[in-house]
Design a protein around this motif. Sequence first.
Motif, PDB file in Angstrom:
ATOM      1  N   UNK A  81       0.842  -1.205   0.000  1.00 47.66           N
ATOM      2  CA  UNK A  81       0.000   0.000   0.000  1.00 47.66           C
ATOM      3  C   UNK A  81       0.877   1.255   0.000  1.00 47.66           C
ATOM      4  N   UNK A  82       1.902   1.277   0.842  1.00 47.99           N
ATOM      5  CA  UNK A  82       2.811   2.423   0.875  1.00 47.99           C
ATOM      6  C   UNK A  82       3.523   2.597  -0.467  1.00 47.99           C
ATOM      7  N   UNK A  83       3.905   1.492  -1.079  1.00 47.81           N
ATOM      8  CA  UNK A  83       4.582   1.567  -2.373  1.00 47.81           C
ATOM      9  C   UNK A  83       3.655   2.097  -3.460  1.00 47.81           C
ATOM     10  N   UNK A  84       2.411   1.693  -3.434  1.00 48.32           N
ATOM     11  CA  UNK A  84       1.449   2.187  -4.435  1.00 48.32           C
ATOM     12  C   UNK A  84       1.210   3.683  -4.241  1.00 48.32           C
ATOM     13  N   UNK A  85       1.087   4.130  -2.997  1.00 51.68           N
ATOM     14  CA  UNK A  85       0.914   5.563  -2.730  1.00 51.68           C
ATOM     15  C   UNK A  85       2.148   6.331  -3.211  1.00 51.68           C
ATOM     16  N   UNK A  86       3.332   5.790  -2.951  1.00 53.57           N
ATOM     17  CA  UNK A  86       4.561   6.427  -3.430  1.00 53.57           C
ATOM     18  C   UNK A  86       4.627   6.479  -4.949  1.00 53.57           C
ATOM     19  N   UNK A  87       4.216   5.396  -5.608  1.00 48.28           N
ATOM     20  CA  UNK A  87       4.218   5.365  -7.073  1.00 48.28           C
ATOM     21  C   UNK A  87       3.243   6.396  -7.632  1.00 48.28           C
ATOM     22  N   UNK A  88       2.090   6.560  -6.978  1.00 48.76           N
ATOM     23  CA  UNK A  88       1.142   7.587  -7.415  1.00 48.76           C
ATOM     24  C   UNK A  88       1.728   8.990  -7.226  1.00 48.76           C
ATOM     25  N   UNK A  89       2.468   9.175  -6.147  1.00 52.01           N
ATOM     26  CA  UNK A  89       3.146  10.458  -5.926  1.00 52.01           C
ATOM     27  C   UNK A  89       4.181  10.733  -7.001  1.00 52.01           C
ATOM     28  N   UNK A  90       4.940   9.713  -7.371  1.00 57.76           N
ATOM     29  CA  UNK A  90       5.921   9.883  -8.448  1.00 57.76           C
ATOM     30  C   UNK A  90       5.236  10.096  -9.795  1.00 57.76           C
ATOM     31  N   UNK A  91       4.079   9.484  -9.996  1.00 64.63           N
ATOM     32  CA  UNK A  91       3.326   9.721 -11.239  1.00 64.63           C
ATOM     33  C   UNK A  91       2.876  11.183 -11.302  1.00 64.63           C
ATOM     34  N   UNK A  92       2.475  11.743 -10.162  1.00 67.90           N
ATOM     35  CA  UNK A  92       2.111  13.161 -10.116  1.00 67.90           C
ATOM     36  C   UNK A  92       3.321  14.034 -10.442  1.00 67.90           C
ATOM     37  N   UNK A  93       4.491  13.676  -9.909  1.00 67.17           N
ATOM     38  CA  UNK A  93       5.705  14.432 -10.195  1.00 67.17           C
ATOM     39  C   UNK A  93       6.070  14.336 -11.675  1.00 67.17           C
TER      40      UNK A  93
END
Length: 141
Positions: A8-20
């Motif tokens: 779950x933390x990794x998916x949230x981080x990946x979504x954050x990087x997708x936003x970046x």
Amino acid sequence: MKRTAEIVLAVIGALGYAFTAALGGFMIWLQNNKGLMEEVFNETIEQNPELGMSDMEVMLDALGTGGWLFAIASVVAVILGIVAIVLLKGNEKRVVAGIIFIATAVIVAIVTSGAGILAGLFYLIAGVMALIRKSKQVIEE
């Protein structure tokens, strides 16, 4: 042991990087949209006459370079996050997945000058959890 928290933390981080990465794409779009940028520059120069057109051109070049840097680093971070999630899913290579998460978080935060630090925190926490939490061993009697 289930690795739901790390995933779950990794998916949230990946979504954050997708936003970046989307932010980087927007910066590239702004650099390539010369008409809009000229209007903004002309208004800015009218309001602040001490700024010269050469300062604006330098800013425009930096905008494009930063955009490419954000986009490439973030896409690589998302890909590495997906690889680490796949490694973590089987629960066999949790150490490798943890190292990938931690290294990705630190390197992308440095490369993007801190722009990817929020998403990197999620990767960092997921990486530490992957390294620290060990599987429960079943004792047979």
